[in-house]
Design a protein around this motif. Structure first.
Motif, PDB file in Angstrom:
ATOM      1  N   CYS A 109       3.220  -0.868   3.742  1.00  0.00           N
ATOM      2  CA  CYS A 109       3.513   0.384   3.796  1.00  0.00           C
ATOM      3  C   CYS A 109       4.021   1.547   3.163  1.00  0.00           C
ATOM      4  CB  CYS A 109       1.819   0.681   4.319  1.00  0.00           C
ATOM      5  SG  CYS A 109       1.254   2.033   3.813  1.00  0.00           S
ATOM      6  N   VAL A 127      -1.896  -1.194  -3.843  1.00  0.00           N
ATOM      7  CA  VAL A 127      -2.584  -0.560  -4.078  1.00  0.00           C
ATOM      8  C   VAL A 127      -2.633   0.750  -3.277  1.00  0.00           C
ATOM      9  CG1 VAL A 127      -4.804   0.361  -2.363  1.00  0.00           C
ATOM     10  CG2 VAL A 127      -3.862  -2.102  -2.319  1.00  0.00           C
ATOM     11  N   HIS A 134     -12.156   7.246  -1.387  1.00  0.00           N
ATOM     12  CA  HIS A 134     -12.116   7.482   0.116  1.00  0.00           C
ATOM     13  C   HIS A 134     -13.555   8.453   0.281  1.00  0.00           C
ATOM     14  CE1 HIS A 134      -8.914   4.743   1.910  1.00  0.00           C
ATOM     15  NE2 HIS A 134      -8.349   5.535   1.332  1.00  0.00           N
ATOM     16  N   TRP A 170      -8.422   3.678   8.771  1.00  0.00           N
ATOM     17  CA  TRP A 170      -8.967   2.444   7.593  1.00  0.00           C
ATOM     18  C   TRP A 170      -8.065   1.370   7.279  1.00  0.00           C
ATOM     19  CZ3 TRP A 170      -7.141   2.017   2.429  1.00  0.00           C
ATOM     20  CH2 TRP A 170      -7.850   0.948   1.959  1.00  0.00           C
ATOM     21  N   LEU A 171      -6.826   2.526   6.812  1.00  0.00           N
ATOM     22  CA  LEU A 171      -5.745   1.324   6.430  1.00  0.00           C
ATOM     23  C   LEU A 171      -4.922   1.541   8.546  1.00  0.00           C
ATOM     24  CD1 LEU A 171      -4.280   1.214   4.320  1.00  0.00           C
ATOM     25  CD2 LEU A 171      -2.235   3.832   5.042  1.00  0.00           C
ATOM     26  N   ALA A 196       0.748   5.976   1.437  1.00  0.00           N
ATOM     27  CA  ALA A 196       0.062   6.572   1.679  1.00  0.00           C
ATOM     28  C   ALA A 196       0.595   7.494   2.183  1.00  0.00           C
ATOM     29  CB  ALA A 196      -0.248   6.125   3.447  1.00  0.00           C
ATOM     30  N   VAL A 241      -8.398   3.195  -4.585  1.00  0.00           N
ATOM     31  CA  VAL A 241      -9.513   3.778  -3.695  1.00  0.00           C
ATOM     32  C   VAL A 241     -10.433   5.082  -3.424  1.00  0.00           C
ATOM     33  CG1 VAL A 241     -10.068   3.771  -1.117  1.00  0.00           C
ATOM     34  CG2 VAL A 241      -7.802   2.102  -2.441  1.00  0.00           C
ATOM     35  N   TRP A 268     -12.116  -6.876   0.799  1.00  0.00           N
ATOM     36  CA  TRP A 268     -11.244  -6.971   0.517  1.00  0.00           C
ATOM     37  C   TRP A 268     -10.070  -7.796   0.595  1.00  0.00           C
ATOM     38  CZ3 TRP A 268      -8.910  -2.591  -1.343  1.00  0.00           C
ATOM     39  CH2 TRP A 268      -9.476  -2.006  -1.216  1.00  0.00           C
ATOM     40  N   PHE A 319       0.896  -1.184  -0.348  1.00  0.00           N
ATOM     41  CA  PHE A 319       0.299   0.385  -0.217  1.00  0.00           C
ATOM     42  C   PHE A 319       1.013   1.568  -0.170  1.00  0.00           C
ATOM     43  CE2 PHE A 319      -2.595  -3.593   1.793  1.00  0.00           C
ATOM     44  CZ  PHE A 319      -4.278  -2.933   1.452  1.00  0.00           C
ATOM     45  N   PRO A 349      -9.119   7.994   6.007  1.00  0.00           N
ATOM     46  CA  PRO A 349      -8.176   7.083   5.165  1.00  0.00           C
ATOM     47  C   PRO A 349      -7.521   6.652   6.574  1.00  0.00           C
ATOM     48  CG  PRO A 349      -8.839   8.811   4.000  1.00  0.00           C
ATOM     49  CD  PRO A 349      -9.424   9.615   5.759  1.00  0.00           C
ATOM     50  N   ASN A 400      -3.583   4.140  -3.230  1.00  0.00           N
ATOM     51  CA  ASN A 400      -4.171   4.489  -1.950  1.00  0.00           C
ATOM     52  C   ASN A 400      -4.901   6.212  -2.670  1.00  0.00           C
ATOM     53  OD1 ASN A 400      -5.973   4.804  -0.031  1.00  0.00           O
ATOM     54  ND2 ASN A 400      -4.119   5.524   1.905  1.00  0.00           N
TER      55      ASN A 400
END
Length: 422
Positions: free
Chosen positions: A38, A90, A116, A21-22, A8, A114, A353, A6, A18, A92
């Motif tokens: 991540c 992802v 959001h 969620w992560l 972020a 994604v 997911w 991922f 967000p 994100n």
């Protein structure tokens, strides 16, 4: 074990849907045979609550200070993805991650975007990486609400699978009872003017408490406009039972909500507000401003909460109903908790997911080493994404060279039009 990487952003005061969620999703995926990692682009290299929470739960995290320009960010992301060799990527909400997806997909690794929220930034993500240049399109797009899903489907994507995967939250076993002699109202979220209209929220809460006996309010959260809230409370709520509780870790907020009766959300827009989900799971009654995305599928007016059309008179009337109308709070509280436990549990979110990841991975024919190009040709900056897509300014030519260039170009145009210029 399926490996999913991922992307972020994070910084010390970064809180919101967000990030929550992560922090909840990635550790839980391990039980479904998915090993998550991540890549964080952080503010000046400082870590934030999301990165710290994931590391505490054993998730592999890499971080770097946000490089000055998008191409530098892309190369950093590609270098780490090449080393980790994930099965799925992802990006994100990281624009550089979406651009990096071009070379990730070229290596046979699917990418999942994604959405959001229902705002210009995420519409830019959708337009650029689902309906933009084919090379940059994601393999799948996950939308957190029905509204975001319907908007994407209506545009008829050709190369991207559209999925709706709402956020999920834990549902406490403890049953809520209305606080005796007092109605406790909470706000949970970022203290920001953009989207959240936090100064107006603070003023509205001060008005509610001053006009409705037996009410009190608390604001949980932090953000760039905290000072504005402090000033509102100092001028309007100094003698009122309203206070600021500061930032609360994501895994502790429901223990605080269990002591509250009502949650207010008066944002301009949302995706699927986690604060409302967490509150409803605790039996706290939501009172929300009418908006397109997220809230309508959670809060059915008079059934699982109350919907208002302004932050003034209608809000006051809604809170007064909950305080004075016999049996209303109890009925809405039970229905709110039932709605979340039936459709928005944490387990259901993780399962959806995991199912998406395994379905996408089943289509992969072969994976190659990710290449890192020395020269990157990117689409023009999408205005909706410009704040997250910094590009270097074009070089400024000396005036004499610029004039010579214009003179030469003029000669070429006249020659092509048949005029004699030599």
């Amino acid at each position: 074990m399926l490996r999913v990487a991922f992307c972020a952003y994070d910084k010390p005061d970064s809180i919101g849907g967000p990030q929550t969620w992560l922090a909840h999703l990635l550790p839980a995926l391990y039980e479904y045979g998915i090993e998550s990692s991540c890549l964080f682009l952080t503010h000046w290299g400082d870590t934030g609550p999301c990165l710290e929470s994931l590391r505490k739960h054993g998730v592999d995290c890499e971080q770097t200070a946000c490089q000055e320009h998008t191409r530098e960010r892309i190369k950093w992301i590609l270098a780490h993805l090449r080393q980790k060799s994930p099965d799925i990527f992802v990006p994100n909400l990281v624009v550089a991650g979406y651009f990096a997806g071009r070379w990730v997909r070229a290596a046979g690794i699917p990418t999942v975007g994604v959405l959001h929220s229902d705002d210009p930034f995420y519409r830019g993500i959708r337009d650029e990486f689902v309906f933009g240049r084919k090379a940059f399109r994601v393999s799948a797009l996950a939308c957190v609400s029905r509204e975001l899903e319907s908007q994407a489907v209506a545009l008829k994507p050709r190369d991207t699978m559209i999925e709706r995967i709402p956020y999920g939250v834990e549902v406490p076993a403890k049953e809520r009872e209305k606080t005796k002699g007092c109605l406790r109202i909470a706000y949970v979220g970022r203290l920001a003017e953009e989207q959240k209209q936090i100064s107006q929220v603070a003023r509205s809460l001060c008005r509610v408490i001053s006009e409705i006996p037996g009410t009190e309010a608390v604001l949980y959260g932090d953000g760039p406009d905290r000072r504005n809230v402090e000033q509102v409370i100092a001028s309007m709520g100094l003698e009122l039972p309203i206070r600021m509780a500061g930032r609360v870790p994501a895994d502790e907020i429901q223990s605080h909500l269990l002591d509250c009766d009502v949650l207010v959300l008066l944002s301009d827009y949302e995706g699927l507000p986690i604060a409302v989900l967490e509150a409803m799971a605790c039996g706290v009654v939501p009172v929300c401003l009418r908006m397109r995305s997220g809230v309508p599928e959670l809060v059915e007016d008079g059934v699982t909460g109350l919907i208002v059309d302004d932050r003034g008179d209608e809000l006051v009337r809604a809170i007064a109903r909950l305080q004075c109308e016999s049996g209303l709070w109890q009925r809405l509280s039970r229905a709110a908790k039932s709605r979340v436990s039936s459709n928005y549990s944490h387990q259901a979110c993780v399962e959806r997911w995991a199912d998406l990841f395994f379905r996408i991975q089943a289509r992969v024919k072969g994976k190659q080493v990710i290449s890192i190009p020395s020269v990157m040709v990117l689409p023009r900056t999408n205005p909706a994404l410009s704040s997250a897509d910094p590009r270097p300014s074009p070089p400024v030519l000396p005036l004499r060279i610029y004039r010579r260039g214009r003179k030469f170009a003029g000669r070429i145009r006249r020659r092509l039009s048949g005029q004699r210029i030599w």
